[in-house]
Design a protein around this motif. Structure first.
Motif, PDB file in Angstrom:
ATOM      1  N   PHE A  21      48.587   1.013  -2.517  1.00 33.69           N
ATOM      2  CA  PHE A  21      47.949   1.786  -3.581  1.00 33.69           C
ATOM      3  C   PHE A  21      48.859   2.951  -3.971  1.00 33.69           C
ATOM      4  N   VAL A  22      48.622   3.458  -5.189  1.00 31.32           N
ATOM      5  CA  VAL A  22      49.356   4.618  -5.694  1.00 31.32           C
ATOM      6  C   VAL A  22      48.332   5.617  -6.237  1.00 31.32           C
ATOM      7  N   LEU A  23      48.421   6.862  -5.795  1.00 30.21           N
ATOM      8  CA  LEU A  23      47.554   7.912  -6.300  1.00 30.21           C
ATOM      9  C   LEU A  23      48.163   8.468  -7.590  1.00 30.21           C
ATOM     10  N   VAL A  24      47.366   8.503  -8.654  1.00 32.09           N
ATOM     11  CA  VAL A  24      47.818   8.962  -9.961  1.00 32.09           C
ATOM     12  C   VAL A  24      46.946  10.137 -10.399  1.00 32.09           C
ATOM     13  N   VAL A  25      47.607  11.237 -10.845  1.00 36.51           N
ATOM     14  CA  VAL A  25      46.892  12.438 -11.289  1.00 36.51           C
ATOM     15  C   VAL A  25      47.320  12.748 -12.728  1.00 36.51           C
ATOM     16  N   ASP A  26      46.335  12.874 -13.615  1.00 36.33           N
ATOM     17  CA  ASP A  26      46.590  13.239 -15.011  1.00 36.33           C
ATOM     18  C   ASP A  26      46.086  14.664 -15.223  1.00 36.33           C
ATOM     19  N   LEU A  27      46.975  15.644 -15.076  1.00 38.74           N
ATOM     20  CA  LEU A  27      46.633  17.060 -15.223  1.00 38.74           C
ATOM     21  C   LEU A  27      47.790  17.752 -15.938  1.00 38.74           C
ATOM     22  N   PRO A  28      47.684  17.970 -17.256  1.00 36.40           N
ATOM     23  CA  PRO A  28      48.805  18.550 -18.013  1.00 36.40           C
ATOM     24  C   PRO A  28      49.162  19.948 -17.518  1.00 36.40           C
ATOM     25  N   LEU A  29      50.467  20.205 -17.402  1.00 32.65           N
ATOM     26  CA  LEU A  29      51.021  21.521 -17.083  1.00 32.65           C
ATOM     27  C   LEU A  29      50.474  22.082 -15.775  1.00 32.65           C
ATOM     28  N   VAL A  30      50.212  21.207 -14.813  1.00 34.10           N
ATOM     29  CA  VAL A  30      49.783  21.693 -13.501  1.00 34.10           C
ATOM     30  C   VAL A  30      50.956  22.388 -12.816  1.00 34.10           C
ATOM     31  N   SER A  31      50.673  23.509 -12.130  1.00 34.56           N
ATOM     32  CA  SER A  31      51.746  24.264 -11.482  1.00 34.56           C
ATOM     33  C   SER A  31      52.231  23.579 -10.213  1.00 34.56           C
ATOM     34  N   GLU A  32      51.285  23.222  -9.322  1.00 40.47           N
ATOM     35  CA  GLU A  32      51.643  22.565  -8.060  1.00 40.47           C
ATOM     36  C   GLU A  32      50.552  21.579  -7.688  1.00 40.47           C
ATOM     37  N   PHE A  73      46.404  25.152 -10.677  1.00 38.17           N
ATOM     38  CA  PHE A  73      46.256  24.758 -12.074  1.00 38.17           C
ATOM     39  C   PHE A  73      47.162  25.579 -12.987  1.00 38.17           C
ATOM     40  N   GLY A  74      47.457  24.983 -14.121  1.00 37.81           N
ATOM     41  CA  GLY A  74      48.104  25.698 -15.213  1.00 37.81           C
ATOM     42  C   GLY A  74      47.043  26.128 -16.217  1.00 37.81           C
ATOM     43  N   PRO A  75      47.303  25.963 -17.511  1.00 38.23           N
ATOM     44  CA  PRO A  75      46.309  26.376 -18.513  1.00 38.23           C
ATOM     45  C   PRO A  75      45.095  25.451 -18.576  1.00 38.23           C
ATOM     46  N   PHE A  76      45.214  24.228 -18.039  1.00 39.96           N
ATOM     47  CA  PHE A  76      44.105  23.274 -18.095  1.00 39.96           C
ATOM     48  C   PHE A  76      43.569  23.024 -16.695  1.00 39.96           C
ATOM     49  N   GLN A  77      42.227  22.916 -16.588  1.00 40.82           N
ATOM     50  CA  GLN A  77      41.596  22.575 -15.313  1.00 40.82           C
ATOM     51  C   GLN A  77      40.860  21.246 -15.386  1.00 40.82           C
ATOM     52  N   SER A  78      40.885  20.623 -16.552  1.00 43.95           N
ATOM     53  CA  SER A  78      40.264  19.320 -16.710  1.00 43.95           C
ATOM     54  C   SER A  78      41.307  18.254 -16.387  1.00 43.95           C
ATOM     55  N   PHE A  79      40.987  17.366 -15.443  1.00 42.23           N
ATOM     56  CA  PHE A  79      41.976  16.379 -14.992  1.00 42.23           C
ATOM     57  C   PHE A  79      41.288  15.064 -14.699  1.00 42.23           C
ATOM     58  N   ARG A  80      42.125  14.055 -14.455  1.00 42.69           N
ATOM     59  CA  ARG A  80      41.664  12.742 -14.015  1.00 42.69           C
ATOM     60  C   ARG A  80      42.518  12.304 -12.829  1.00 42.69           C
ATOM     61  N   MET A  81      41.859  11.578 -11.902  1.00 46.09           N
ATOM     62  CA  MET A  81      42.554  11.110 -10.713  1.00 46.09           C
ATOM     63  C   MET A  81      42.130   9.676 -10.459  1.00 46.09           C
ATOM     64  N   ALA A  82      43.105   8.839 -10.142  1.00 46.43           N
ATOM     65  CA  ALA A  82      42.817   7.423  -9.906  1.00 46.43           C
ATOM     66  C   ALA A  82      43.670   6.920  -8.753  1.00 46.43           C
ATOM     67  N   LEU A  83      43.175   5.873  -8.093  1.00 36.84           N
ATOM     68  CA  LEU A  83      43.931   5.172  -7.051  1.00 36.84           C
ATOM     69  C   LEU A  83      44.143   3.759  -7.554  1.00 36.84           C
ATOM     70  N   GLU A  84      45.395   3.445  -7.924  1.00 40.34           N
ATOM     71  CA  GLU A  84      45.689   2.182  -8.576  1.00 40.34           C
ATOM     72  C   GLU A  84      46.599   1.335  -7.707  1.00 40.34           C
TER      73      GLU A  84
END
Length: 665
Positions: free
Chosen positions: A100-111, A166-177
């Motif tokens: 599996f691969v963990l995928v995170v969609d969070l624009p401009l995340v700091s760390e 977080f950066g300027p956005f705190q809305s994100f998506r996370m998936a295990l694909e």
């Protein structure tokens, strides 16, 4: 027994409360990943705890269902832990572990730090991403973060803990694909992003080129602003970091704030130019343009101020910029007439979106219907298409109005050309009349001369024959012949031009010789000849404008060459009809001693003393004049050169009176 039941219910209640505070376990179906881990995540927002302390807190049910952070809570970046348990529900039939691969969609995340803790206590670090480190392609799948492949055995339960800064956005998506699912989603995402950027770039190239061809600065500035907005979206997607400065992460903040402040700065410039008037800059337009300097100041401060506060300041500037655009579009509509309704809708939508964006970022809301990046791209596309449509329609409308104005001007020029042609025809007719009169004069002189000799011969014969006649008869015959000779001599004398003296001949001007305007060529005629001709020339134009053109007939006779008088009067009457929007124009003559005053009176806009003196000079005219500024100056010059006097009396908003003083015959 009752005590045991009470104890049992209490334990059951505690277990239910504990279960309510824990996350739901994610069950992985055979050969499939989990498309949405976020729905099962629980959160804890204490950045001071270590990984071991966070794990104990998570297993003790200390995590909550809500993500409670704001961008101003810490000076660096809002931070939170997220946790979830994952169970591989594949039957343990002896085969190997599933990848599996963990995928995170969070624009401009700091760390982002992700850890996988197995039942044995073994902990794996999946990813240790920081925006302040050089770009690593293996950590990204198009615009999303990804981990290396991790294996989970059938019937194995693992705990996933993820630490976000977080950066300027705190809305994100996370998936295990699975790797296959990751490949499909990466391909789809790549095609979608390519199509979006290709559409936007081609639209902006057309948008800028169209308004460049039309020489419309507002349209070109809008194209530049949308180009900056597209560059900002590319920055959010990580394209700048990936392709332009992958080894210089320190530029991330500078580039991001530059695009934000440039977006608001160019917007203020657009607002300033939109409220300019034809007379030039106004205080409001200057104030709006100077607000762009606030954007420049904000960008300079971004190098020294904490990032969250600078970002908040840039968002506030964007809201102010959209509000200014709303006001500027209203002023533009009043100054330029009807404009397309989309310009107003753009300002309203942009203003509301800016307010919502600030509220969401400050409040730390995690409510989401679609991903942030997708929402931003959708809003950008709608605004781009709406602005292109609105401005293009407005420019086309302006071109149509300009075409109508040009057509009206051409019609006015054609009417003036027709009047000039009529005047030229009148002058030619007058010249022909003069030539015909001169011919008749020569014919009469010739006839008088030719008849004189036969009459004298006839008289001598009659005298010789009448020697023996009655004296009374001879007397009557003599009187008859004397009368005939007197008539002949009188006709001959009247038709013989007086030869000019040497001084007069030398002093005659070229105009006198060409037009016959010297004193020797002067003739007597009734002034009504000129009045009637001028009336016929301009009556039709006056009627078409609703102006009442009247003349007063007169039988007074003058000696000034009629062509000169007609030129002066036609100029004065033409100007009176042209600059009288509604009212009357009256012209006629009245005697004053041995002089004749030819008056032209109108109820037009009138002039002050300064304008009268100015327009008497050649090539000086009013702002609304379509001529060359020669009419009045020619009138004054002709009157002076031919022994006449032209005077003017006028009052603003009441009318003008011109008086041409002519010697009577």
């Amino acid at each position: 027994m009752t005590s045991l039941l009470r104890l049992g219910f209490s334990l059951l209640f505690c277990l239910m409360m504990l279960a309510g505070s824990r996350a739901e376990t994610v069950f992985l179906e055979p050969g499939r990943g989990a498309a949405d881990l976020k729905a099962s995540l629980t959160y804890h927002a204490d950045p001071s705890k270590s990984l071991g302390e966070v794990l104990k807190l998570y297993r003790a049910g200390g995590f909550g269902r809500d993500l409670d952070t704001t961008m101003l809570e810490w000076n660096y970046a809002p931070e939170a832990w997220a946790g979830v348990e994952i169970f591989n529900d594949t039957i343990d039939d002896g085969r190997g572990s599933d990848p599996f691969v963990l995928v995170v969609d969070l624009p401009l995340v700091s760390e982002v730090d992700a850890y996988l803790i197995r039942e044995s206590g073994f902990t794996e670090g999946l990813i240790n991403y920081s925006i302040f480190e050089p770009f690593v392609g293996e950590d990204h799948s198009v615009t999303r973060l990804r981990t290396p492949v991790v294996e989970i055995a059938p019937q194995e339960t693992v705990t996933l803990l993820v630490n976000f800064k977080f950066g300027p956005f705190q809305s994100f998506r996370m998936a295990l694909e699975t790797p296959a699912e990751l490949e499909r989603s990466a391909f789809t995402s790549g095609i979608t992003h390519t199509a979006f950027y290709a559409f936007c770039i081609s639209s902006l190239v057309f948008f800028f080129g169209f308004h460049l061809a039309m020489k419309n600065w507002i349209g070109m500035l809008y194209a530049i602003q949308f180009s900056i907005g597209l560059a900002l979206i590319a920055y959010i997607d990580g394209i700048w970091f990936r392709f332009f400065y992958p080894d210089s992460p320190g530029l991330q903040s500078a580039v991001g704030f530059f695009l934000l402040f440039a977006l608001s700065g160019i917007g203020f410039v657009i607002c300033g130019r939109s409220v300019r008037t034809e007379a030039g800059e106004t205080r409001f337009s200057i104030a709006l343009t100077l607000l762009s300097l606030v954007s420049v100041f904000g960008y300079g401060v971004s190098f020294y101020s904490p990032g969250p506060y600078t970002a908040l300041f840039s968002y506030v500037l964007l809201v102010v910029m959209f509000a200014a655009m709303f006001v500027a579009s209203g002023i533009w509509r009043r100054n330029n007439g009807e404009i397309h309704v989309t310009s107003t809708l753009i300002s309203i939508v942009g203003f509301l979106l800016g307010v919502v964006l600030v509220v969401l970022l400050v409040a730390g809301s995690r409510a989401e219907i679609i991903p942030v990046s997708t929402a931003v791209k959708g809003v950008f596309s709608v605004l781009l298409v709406a602005t292109m449509t609105g401005l293009t329609a407005h420019i086309i409308n302006l071109r149509r109005q300009h075409s109508k104005a040009v057509q009206a001007e051409l019609s006015a020029l054609e009417a003036e050309a027709r009047r000039s042609q009529e005047l030229l025809v009148a002058e030619r007719n007058y010249s022909r009349s003069r030539e015909l009169a001169s011919l008749r004069q020569r014919q009469l002189a010739t006839a008088s001369h030719d008849l004189k000799q036969p009459i004298m011969s006839l008289r001598m014969n009659v005298d010789s024959l009448a020697t023996n006649m009655d004296p009374e008869v001879r007397g009557r015959l003599k009187e008859a012949f004397d009368y005939i000779e007197a008539l002949s001599n009188d006709y001959l004398r009247q038709t013989t031009p007086e030869a000019p003296g040497p001084s007069e001949e030398e002093g005659a001007t070229e105009e006198d010789r060409v037009e016959g305007t010297s004193s020797s060529a002067a003739e007597i005629y009734e002034i009504s000849l000129v009045l009637d001709t001028v009336f016929q020339m301009f009556n039709e134009e006056a009627v078409s404008k609703g102006v009442d053109l009247r003349r007063v007939p007169s039988s007074k006779r003058v000696v000034v060459p009629p062509l000169i008088v007609m030129r002066i009067v036609s100029n004065l009457v033409s100007n009176a009809v042209k600059y009288t929007e509604a009212g009357k124009v009256l012209f006629g003559v009245r005697a004053q001693g041995n002089m004749l005053n030819l008056c032209v009176l109108d109820t037009g806009a009138g002039m002050d003393a300064g304008e009268i003196a100015e327009y008497a000079e050649a090539y000086r005219k009013g702002d609304n004049s379509e001529g060359h500024g020669l009419g009045l100056s020619v009138c004054y010059e002709l009157s002076r050169d031919n022994g006449m006097q032209l005077s003017c009396a006028s009052e603003k908003n009441k009318g003008t009176l011109f008086v041409l003083t002519i010697p009577m015959a």
